[in-house]
Every structure is written in C-alpha cells, then in structure tokens.
Design an enzyme around this catalytic site. Structure first.
Site, PDB file in Angstrom:
ATOM      1  N   ARG A 246      33.468  25.576  35.689  1.00 38.54           N
ATOM      2  CA  ARG A 246      34.504  25.605  34.652  1.00 38.54           C
ATOM      3  C   ARG A 246      33.875  26.075  33.346  1.00 38.54           C
ATOM      4  NH1 ARG A 246      37.672  25.557  38.199  1.00 38.54           N
ATOM      5  NH2 ARG A 246      39.367  24.079  38.590  1.00 38.54           N
ATOM      6  N   GLU A 275      40.231  29.954  29.211  1.00 32.12           N
ATOM      7  CA  GLU A 275      40.886  30.765  30.224  1.00 32.12           C
ATOM      8  C   GLU A 275      42.407  30.750  30.088  1.00 32.12           C
ATOM      9  OE1 GLU A 275      38.472  30.224  33.794  1.00 32.12           O
ATOM     10  OE2 GLU A 275      40.309  30.612  34.918  1.00 32.12           O
ATOM     11  N   HIS A 293      37.977  34.462  37.592  1.00 34.91           N
ATOM     12  CA  HIS A 293      38.119  33.206  38.352  1.00 34.91           C
ATOM     13  C   HIS A 293      38.405  33.483  39.840  1.00 34.91           C
ATOM     14  CE1 HIS A 293      39.169  28.684  37.736  1.00 34.91           C
ATOM     15  NE2 HIS A 293      38.681  28.882  38.950  1.00 34.91           N
TER      16      HIS A 293
HETATM   17  C1  DGY Z   1      39.288  25.169  42.223  1.00 31.61           C
HETATM   18  O1  DGY Z   1      39.641  24.957  43.375  1.00 31.61           O
HETATM   19  O2  DGY Z   1      38.921  24.298  41.449  1.00 31.61           O
HETATM   20  C2  DGY Z   1      39.331  26.586  41.763  1.00 31.61           C
HETATM   21  O3  DGY Z   1      38.552  26.772  40.636  1.00 31.61           O
HETATM   22  C3  DGY Z   1      40.766  26.967  41.463  1.00 31.61           C
HETATM   23  O4  DGY Z   1      41.347  25.906  40.803  1.00 31.61           O
END
Ligand code: DGY
Length: 331
Positions: A246, A275, A293
C-alpha cells in the site's frame, strides 16, 4: 409456499463474468455493469439497502459511512486481501462481519514484486521505451549503454514476512539474492531455514545495509509512513525500493524528493499514497517504474478472489463463521 427472498448482495465494481454469473444464481446480486467507482452517496445507498456489501480497495468505508448502514447489512465481504479501506472495528461494533480474500493472490503479487525488482535493476521500462520511441533508429548495441545491476548476490530486505513476503523470498533466492527481513514477529525457525532468511529486529539497521527493499506488510495505523523521511535517509544511495502493498506505508513526498535528488537509485511502485493520484514528481523520474495497482491482476487470481467472496457469503448466510473473517486484532 412462496420462495424465500434471496439476500441482496451489492457488488461495487465489475467482477469476472463467471463470478458475477454465479452470484446472480445464488443471490439477488446488484452488479455494477459499467464498472464506475462508487461515490460516497452511492456507497451509502448500497449500505442502507443491502444484506451483503462486496466492496473493493476503491471504496472508502469509514466509521461515518458504517453509521449509515441499514439494519439488514450484516456482512462486508471485501473483494481483496487488504482491508485498510474499511473501518473493521466500527463495522464489528455495529454487528457487521468483515471478510477478505487471502492466499489466492499471494503468488501473483510476489511475481509482480519480483518483476518490479527486475524492471528497476535491469532498466526494462527504459529499454522498452527506447524501442517504442525510436523503432529501428535505436543506436545499436554498445558495451557501456543501458547498464543495470545484477540481482545475484544483492541483499534484499523484505518488510513484512507474511504470505507474500515469503513467496517473494522464495523467488529472490532462485535469483541468487540474499534474503533479509523485518517483521513484527520473527517467523518460525523452519521458515527462516527454508528461505535462508536473516531476521532484523531493528528496521533502521536493516534499511542501512540493503541493496533492495521490498514493502510487503499490510497498511495499518502502525505501518502508516513506516518508511518515513527519516528512515528513507538511512538507505544507501545505490538502493532501490519496491512496493506492491500500500502506498501509505511510504512517505511518498519524501521518496520522490530523494529520488529526484539522486539519493536513491530507483523505485518500483504498484501502489500510491493518494491512489489513484500519482505524485507528479515521481512521473518525472527516469528511474521510477510505476504500475497501476496490478499486483493481483491475473485472470486466475481475480476469479479465485471471487470464489472466496462467494464462499464467505454462503458460509455466513448459512450461520457459520466465514473462513476469511477479519478481526481488528488481526490488523
Ligand atoms: C488486495 O487484494 O489487497 C489488492 O491490493 C486489491 O485490493
């Protein structure tokens, strides 16, 4: 006898066709056919009327929104493993269970992390861009042109040795990298032995000695800006950072500044602090490989994530504890 009402399941984004088809068979599924991200009002309306909400990382479900949830809403079955966009504590306090989709995206996310390490260290995107831009006018091979760095022998420091961290470690070992890690808890000695991994209790000390840093921990209040401006300065100037977890775990402004000033060799980012906004300074850096992502973006993972969501909903509606229940103490 009239047929029992099917539970209303609101799914906030377009899911793979097979997943949506099955959901429509099992539930009164409300789909998002044009895949637009829900705004706050749409999300509030969904939460007011649904029995089950299936959100994704693009939906911010904070305490205020949970307050607006209708009486019927008893389950938030997240499509994704990360749940930092959901206030799990507030949900649980209102009697709403939260589930996620672990395991099925581990290998694909680890692949993408390895791909980013390779891309940054071997300058893949820069090279591909030259051919795309110049076509057959590229200058031709030269002994000193487009040099990157060998992965073999380099020290990889993994922050967060959970499922994805361990899957990355296995791949990195196959590339001849030395595996180091920092984690809240030291992993079992058998896992350390299998991965030949060195544990660092002090993140600061690990940072100052690594060639590559990979962020693989969840985003929680404790990991927000874990890589702060102070910690980023501990890295050696030849080091690179990759992040498929993240964006909020890294102070992105400080990162962009250090990159622009040449105090870091490169970054590979699949996630961003704000994001979908991307820090404009990062866009200007030649040595930043930036992805939208995509860590779990395979047909296989997204289908299996959908299956997990369905299993969690079915188990919950049948009165069982869903297999992937998330509790605040797990975060
Ligand atoms: C997750 O599964 O956490 C991916 O980053 C998409 O949310």
């Amino acid at each position: 006898m009239p047929e029992a009402r099917k539970p209303l399941v609101v799914i906030t984004r377009k899911l793979p066709d097979a997943v949506e088809t099955r959901m429509c068979e099992l539930f009164e599924a409300r789909l998002n056919v044009d895949d637009h991200p829900f705004d706050r009002d749409e999300l509030a309306a969904a939460m007011a009327g649904a029995d089950v909400l299936v959100p994704t990382v693009t939906d911010r479900i904070d305490a205020a929104l949970i307050e607006c949830a209708g009486e019927r809403l008893r389950l938030i079955a997240n499509f994704g493993v990360g749940v930092d966009h959901i206030d799990v504590e507030a949900a649980n306090a209102k009697g709403i269970t939260v589930t996620n989709t672990p395991d099925v995206l581990t290998e694909d996310t680890a692949d993408m992390t390895m791909a980013l390490i390779l891309a940054v260290m071997r300058r893949l995107v820069e090279g591909a861009d030259i051919i795309r831009r110049e076509g057959n006018r590229w200058p031709g091979w030269s002994p000193t042109w487009m040099l990157g760095h060998r992965l073999g022998g380099k020290r990889l420091g993994i922050i967060g040795m959970g499922r994805i961290g361990q899957a990355l470690a296995r791949r990195a070992r196959a590339f001849g990298m030395q595996v180091h890690y920092h984690n809240r808890r030291r992993v079992h000695p058998d896992i350390e032995a299998e991965l030949n991994a060195t544990y660092w209790e002090s993140l600061d000390q690990m940072l100052s000695r690594m060639d590559v840093i990979s962020v693989n921990c969840p985003h929680t209040p404790a990991t927000y800006h874990l890589l702060s401006a102070r910690r980023l300065k501990l890295l050696q100037p030849h080091a690179i950072i990759v992040n498929t977890a993240r964006g909020e775990i890294i102070d992105e402004d400080a990162l962009a500044r250090m990159l622009a000033e040449g105090r870091l060799a490169g970054v590979g980012l699949d996630v961003f602090e704000h994001e979908p906004a991307v820090n404009p300074r990062l866009l200007e850096c030649r040595n930043a490989v930036l992805l939208p992502h995509m860590g779990s973006a395979t047909h296989e993972a997204r289908r299996e994530m959908g299956e997990k969501v369905i299993v969690n909903i079915r188990a919950f509606l049948d009165g069982h504890t869903p297999p992937d229940r998330v509790l605040p103490e797990m975060l």
